[in-house]
Design a protein around this motif. Structure first.
Motif, PDB file in Angstrom:
ATOM      1  N   MET A 157       0.604  -1.205   0.194  1.00 23.62           N
ATOM      2  CA  MET A 157      -0.154   0.118  -0.264  1.00 23.62           C
ATOM      3  C   MET A 157       0.806   1.516  -0.065  1.00 23.62           C
ATOM      4  N   PHE A 158       1.625   0.975   0.872  1.00 27.63           N
ATOM      5  CA  PHE A 158       2.912   3.125   0.641  1.00 27.63           C
ATOM      6  C   PHE A 158       3.348   2.483  -0.805  1.00 27.63           C
ATOM      7  N   CYS A 159       3.655   2.207  -1.108  1.00 26.00           N
ATOM      8  CA  CYS A 159       4.234   1.910  -2.820  1.00 26.00           C
ATOM      9  C   CYS A 159       2.889   3.123  -3.660  1.00 26.00           C
ATOM     10  N   LEU A 160       1.800   1.990  -3.294  1.00 26.08           N
ATOM     11  CA  LEU A 160       1.186   2.737  -3.884  1.00 26.08           C
ATOM     12  C   LEU A 160       1.232   4.670  -3.520  1.00 26.08           C
ATOM     13  N   LEU A 161       0.985   4.843  -2.312  1.00 24.14           N
ATOM     14  CA  LEU A 161       0.595   5.869  -1.696  1.00 24.14           C
ATOM     15  C   LEU A 161       2.290   6.629  -2.091  1.00 24.14           C
ATOM     16  N   ALA A 162       3.167   6.076  -2.210  1.00 21.03           N
ATOM     17  CA  ALA A 162       4.466   7.173  -2.812  1.00 21.03           C
ATOM     18  C   ALA A 162       4.229   7.367  -3.894  1.00 21.03           C
ATOM     19  N   GLU A 163       3.472   6.912  -4.997  1.00 16.43           N
ATOM     20  CA  GLU A 163       3.282   6.965  -6.314  1.00 16.43           C
ATOM     21  C   GLU A 163       2.992   8.777  -6.310  1.00 16.43           C
ATOM     22  N   ASP A 164       1.672   8.921  -5.708  1.00 13.80           N
ATOM     23  CA  ASP A 164       0.784   9.885  -4.948  1.00 13.80           C
ATOM     24  C   ASP A 164       1.773  10.726  -4.579  1.00 13.80           C
ATOM     25  N   VAL A 165       2.953  10.517  -3.788  1.00 12.92           N
ATOM     26  CA  VAL A 165       3.187  12.061  -3.231  1.00 12.92           C
ATOM     27  C   VAL A 165       4.479  12.229  -4.185  1.00 12.92           C
ATOM     28  N   TYR A 166       5.166  10.958  -4.757  1.00 12.48           N
ATOM     29  CA  TYR A 166       5.900  11.733  -6.025  1.00 12.48           C
ATOM     30  C   TYR A 166       5.198  12.534  -6.877  1.00 12.48           C
ATOM     31  N   LEU A 167       4.366  12.577  -7.280  1.00 17.72           N
ATOM     32  CA  LEU A 167       3.395  13.014  -8.476  1.00 17.72           C
ATOM     33  C   LEU A 167       2.777  14.562  -7.902  1.00 17.72           C
ATOM     34  N   ASN A 168       2.417  14.329  -6.336  1.00 11.85           N
ATOM     35  CA  ASN A 168       2.331  15.703  -5.558  1.00 11.85           C
ATOM     36  C   ASN A 168       3.498  16.927  -5.937  1.00 11.85           C
ATOM     37  N   LEU A 169       4.532  16.477  -5.560  1.00 11.43           N
ATOM     38  CA  LEU A 169       6.199  16.518  -5.192  1.00 11.43           C
ATOM     39  C   LEU A 169       6.453  17.540  -6.742  1.00 11.43           C
ATOM     40  N   ILE A 170       6.680  16.478  -7.422  1.00  9.66           N
ATOM     41  CA  ILE A 170       7.099  16.839  -9.099  1.00  9.66           C
ATOM     42  C   ILE A 170       6.088  17.966  -9.054  1.00  9.66           C
TER      43      ILE A 170
END
Length: 357
Positions: A157-170
């Motif tokens: 689940m945290f890999c899914l969350l990490a994708e979201d976070v990376y997109l937000n930060l980018i």
């Protein structure tokens, strides 16, 4: 990248996978991590001994996951050069496209097919690991195995969350371009393999915070959460303590932390604080929040990985809306702020290590 080292402007069409490519074995998505494989190798024989029909069902599920992984791997690698119908695609071009073309809104149709399909695979794997964990919990002596499988479910689940976070930060053009390129590269690596070093580092910390958050039943009075935050921090590793020490003075970070701790939005926190002040009430419990706000709110949630992700997405969507509409309140989640802090500290460490030489 040009011969002069300058990044070349590219068309958004270079994002899309439009023709098949030869599968590269070096970039196959991993069906299971070594830890997951070890746990399943322990789990499956126990199931077969107890219930062969159930074992066959689980075995079929693993076979289906394997077929999904192979399907994802057949799409062009995101870490290699490819000649696609939309033009040449390289990792550098993809990184530049992510930085330049990720506007507000849903990015699904702007992302590579491999990324979208891989996400579906990861969701299926998380559900599979969760079902294994639930079954193990019902087995005699299977409690430890159930907990270990549950932890692997949370990691997925945290890999899914990490994708979201990376997109937000980018998307955040106030961040240094160097950081945004680092996050974009991390995103490509995540999409390629669906495991992530940063997520592996951050996940145990945030998972512990989540568990502590449930145990600590905050008093909805001053709505500051100071005592809860102090108790949580005492259980954390050094990285989290440093994050609290250096970043909690930032309004956005403290507001995002309050949303995380109390399980309601910044707007609801503000309204509730005002209501309690007017009524002269010092504190209420979580179960009273809905009645005071006059609307149903899920201020509490279980330890299920779906609860964690669901409440994260609510905070994420609220933060994006505030940013888009230029409203007060946090424009990022606490996960965004924490991973940004980890990146900043890693950069500082690299610089200090360079000068030390």
């Amino acid at each position: 990248m040009s011969d002069k080292g300058e990044f070349v402007s590219v068309d958004i069409n270079s994002f899309f996978d439009t023709e098949p490519q030869e599968q590269n074995k070096d970039h196959e998505i991993s069906l299971l991590t070594p830890q997951e494989r070890t746990l399943i190798d322990q789990f499956m024989p126990l199931v077969k001994e107890k219930d062969e029909e159930r074992w066959q069902i689980f075995n079929d599920r693993l076979h289906d996951l394997e077929q999904l992984a192979k399907a994802v791997a057949r799409f062009p690698s995101l870490l290699e050069r490819h000649e696609l119908a939309g033009g040449t695609r390289t990792p550098t071009i993809l990184i530049s496209s992510l930085i330049k073309h990720l506007d507000e809104g849903d990015a699904t149709l702007q992302l590579p097919s491999k990324a979208i399909l891989g996400k579906g695979f990861l969701v299926a794997k998380a559900h599979t690991l969760s079902s294994f964990s639930k079954y193990a919990k019902r087995m005699e002596g299977g409690e430890k195995l159930a907990n270990d499988l549950a932890n692997e479910t949370v990691s997925a689940m945290f890999c899914l969350l990490a994708e979201d976070v990376y997109l937000n930060l980018i998307r955040d053009n106030t961040q240094p371009e160097e950081f945004r390129r680092q996050w974009a590269l991390s995103l490509l690596l995540l999409w390629e393999h669906w495991n992530d070093q940063t997520a592996e580092t951050v996940a145990p910390v945030l998972q512990t915070v989540w568990k502590a958050r449930r145990r600590l039943a905050p008093a909805f009075g001053t709505m500051m959460g100071t005592s809860e935050l102090l108790m949580i921090s005492m259980q954390m590793d050094e990285q989290w303590i440093q994050f609290i020490k250096h970043k909690m003075g930032d309004n956005g970070v403290s507001q995002a932390m309050e949303e995380f701790l109390f399980g309601i939005s910044y707007e609801q926190i503000t309204t509730l604080r005002s209501i309690l002040r007017e009524k002269g009430i010092s504190a209420i419990g979580r179960d009273e929040v809905s009645s005071f706000l006059g609307q149903h709110v899920k201020a509490d949630a279980g330890l299920d990985y779906r609860d964690f992700y669901s409440m994260y997405t609510i905070r994420r969507d609220n933060a994006r809306s505030r940013k888009r509409l230029n409203l007060t309140g946090p424009h990022k989640t606490i996960e965004d702020y924490f991973i940004q802090f980890v990146t900043e500290r890693n950069e500082e460490k690299q610089i200090n290590d360079t000068f030390a030489k």
